[in-house]
Design an enzyme around this catalytic site. Structure first.
Site, PDB file in Angstrom:
ATOM      1  N   TYR A  85     -12.529  11.341  -2.039  1.00  0.00           N
ATOM      2  CA  TYR A  85     -11.304  10.664  -2.465  1.00  0.00           C
ATOM      3  C   TYR A  85     -10.184  11.675  -2.713  1.00  0.00           C
ATOM      4  O   TYR A  85      -9.049  11.509  -2.240  1.00  0.00           O
ATOM      5  CB  TYR A  85     -11.571   9.840  -3.720  1.00  0.00           C
ATOM      6  N   ALA A  98      -1.145   1.310  -1.484  1.00  0.00           N
ATOM      7  CA  ALA A  98      -2.394   0.889  -0.841  1.00  0.00           C
ATOM      8  C   ALA A  98      -3.313   2.083  -0.647  1.00  0.00           C
ATOM      9  O   ALA A  98      -2.917   3.095  -0.063  1.00  0.00           O
ATOM     10  CB  ALA A  98      -2.092   0.228   0.504  1.00  0.00           C
ATOM     11  N   ALA A  99      -4.545   1.970  -1.126  1.00  0.00           N
ATOM     12  CA  ALA A  99      -5.509   3.062  -0.980  1.00  0.00           C
ATOM     13  C   ALA A  99      -6.892   2.584  -1.384  1.00  0.00           C
ATOM     14  O   ALA A  99      -7.044   1.622  -2.135  1.00  0.00           O
ATOM     15  CB  ALA A  99      -5.117   4.261  -1.845  1.00  0.00           C
ATOM     16  N   LYS A 140      -6.452  12.074  -0.870  1.00  0.00           N
ATOM     17  CA  LYS A 140      -5.185  12.002  -1.593  1.00  0.00           C
ATOM     18  C   LYS A 140      -4.312  13.223  -1.323  1.00  0.00           C
ATOM     19  O   LYS A 140      -3.087  13.106  -1.213  1.00  0.00           O
ATOM     20  CB  LYS A 140      -5.434  11.854  -3.100  1.00  0.00           C
ATOM     21  N   GLY A 184      -0.063  -2.430  -0.918  1.00  0.00           N
ATOM     22  CA  GLY A 184      -0.982  -2.630  -2.036  1.00  0.00           C
ATOM     23  C   GLY A 184      -0.323  -3.341  -3.200  1.00  0.00           C
ATOM     24  O   GLY A 184      -0.760  -3.222  -4.343  1.00  0.00           O
ATOM     25  N   VAL A 218      -2.246  -1.463   6.489  1.00  0.00           N
ATOM     26  CA  VAL A 218      -1.362  -0.334   6.789  1.00  0.00           C
ATOM     27  C   VAL A 218      -1.818   0.425   8.025  1.00  0.00           C
ATOM     28  O   VAL A 218      -1.070   1.250   8.559  1.00  0.00           O
ATOM     29  CB  VAL A 218      -1.250   0.643   5.599  1.00  0.00           C
ATOM     30  N   ILE A 227      -2.292  -1.463  -9.695  1.00  0.00           N
ATOM     31  CA  ILE A 227      -1.049  -0.765  -9.992  1.00  0.00           C
ATOM     32  C   ILE A 227       0.109  -1.380  -9.222  1.00  0.00           C
ATOM     33  O   ILE A 227       1.203  -1.580  -9.763  1.00  0.00           O
ATOM     34  CB  ILE A 227      -1.185   0.730  -9.669  1.00  0.00           C
ATOM     35  N   ALA A 236      -0.320  -6.311  -4.253  1.00  0.00           N
ATOM     36  CA  ALA A 236      -1.072  -7.330  -4.985  1.00  0.00           C
ATOM     37  C   ALA A 236      -2.178  -6.705  -5.823  1.00  0.00           C
ATOM     38  O   ALA A 236      -2.906  -7.417  -6.527  1.00  0.00           O
ATOM     39  CB  ALA A 236      -1.668  -8.356  -4.019  1.00  0.00           C
ATOM     40  N   GLY A 237      -2.333  -5.387  -5.751  1.00  0.00           N
ATOM     41  CA  GLY A 237      -3.417  -4.702  -6.445  1.00  0.00           C
ATOM     42  C   GLY A 237      -3.090  -4.391  -7.885  1.00  0.00           C
ATOM     43  O   GLY A 237      -2.059  -4.798  -8.430  1.00  0.00           O
TER      44      GLY A 237
END
Length: 328
Positions: A163, A60-61, A167, A7, A40, A12, A9-10
């Site tokens: 969600y 990544a999420a 997590k 992740g 992933v 965070i 490029a996202g």
């Protein structure tokens, strides 16, 4: 250190990449936005990406409340299956250092104290109460008003939506991986992260993004409930610095260590809306009384453990961060 940032490029992740490179590390971006093959959940692609890697920073999420329970298979696939595939590949490649993007949503409601019964844990808020505008959870023993307090990492977990459930499952997977491999795993339980590059105009974005998008359209931010919900809004660069500190710090082998990652300055959602409106020069927020099932009333955490263990502290104040976010 060569660090694979999933992740990367996202929102965070891109700030984590910048923080790592600024500290002399080699950050390798693994992100679907950069490369459609960088998933992933693709075991072969992940194994190839782990070549020569010393550590993984797993950002990544699929995030946010989304559009309803129909999103559940996608959340589980991206967040939990993806994490399982990644950790399996790390075990095979001999990569033994992980920093995971955790979340304060695993706590559900935050910590509350009753004048008569001490610390208590209220259950999910009833639809009838929400519809009637009774937003504060009462004491589950006597029904009296409660005082919200800071949540410590030792608090019981109680995920209240899909969600949040995924997590927490990510943390359990990371703990199992650490025990099986002798690896070192850290979960940074982010609070409400905001700042430059925050996604906009998507149901998966955070509340600060919703308000910023409305103001960009010349509209008043719409504040749910009565605006009194307490959160901890932490700047993305501070979160990125916490990731770098966790990668560089000493963490126990064979176990998962969790750290709350917040500014330490609880604010209400109404305060956020007013500060952002003022910074943008936009219309005053409108308090709607609407609500979303799965939202919690108050959740703010104590980040003292992170500060003490890794020497991290937030550098961006609330007003400064709002002014910058308004310009971004």
């Amino acid at each position: 250190m060569r660090v694979l940032v999933t992740g990367g490029a996202g929102f965070i992740g891109s700030h984590v990449v910048e923080a790592l490179r600024a500290r002399g590390h080699e950050a390798v971006v693994y992100d679907l936005a950069d490369d459609p093959a960088a998933d992933v959940r693709d075991a072969g692609a992940v194994r190839r990406a782990l070549g020569g890697v010393d550590a993984v920073c797993h950002q990544a999420a699929m995030v946010g409340l989304g559009t309803g329970f129909a999103d559940a298979p996608d959340y589980v696939s991206h967040n939990d299956l993806g994490t399982a595939v990644l950790l399996t590949a790390m075990a095979g490649a001999g990569v033994r250092r992980l920093v995971l993007a955790g979340s304060m949503v695993v706590y559900g409601e935050g910590r509350y104290a009753c004048a008569r019964h001490g610390v208590v844990r209220p259950g999910p808020r009833a639809v009838a109460d929400l519809a009637a505008g009774r937003f504060e959870p009462p004491c589950p023993v006597c029904g009296a008003a409660l005082v919200p307090e800071l949540v410590g990492e030792e608090a019981p977990v109680d995920p209240r939506n899909v969600y949040a459930t995924t997590k927490l499952a990510q943390e359990h997977l990371a703990a199992a991986w650490a025990r099986a491999t002798g690896g070192s795993a850290v979960s940074l339980r982010y609070h409400n992260v905001y700042g430059p590059r925050m996604p906009r105009d998507t149901p998966y974005a955070g509340v600060a993004s919703f308000f910023r998008s409305a103001l960009a359209r010349g509209e008043a931010p719409r504040v749910y409930e009565d605006g009194g919900q307490r959160r901890d809004f932490v700047h993305v660069r501070d979160v990125a610095a916490a990731n770098a500190a966790a990668l560089e710090g000493d963490s126990p082998e064979g176990a998962l260590t969790v750290y709350n990652t917040g500014s330490g300055e609880p604010r209400t959602v109404g305060e956020l809306a007013r500060a952002l409106a003022a910074a943008c020069g936009g219309p005053e927020p409108v308090v709607t009384g609407e609500y979303r099932l799965g939202d919690v009333r108050h959740v703010t955490a104590d980040s003292a453990r992170l500060r003490a263990a890794l020497g991290w502290k937030p550098a961006v104040g609330f007003q400064e961060g709002m002014r910058e976010f308004a310009r971004s």
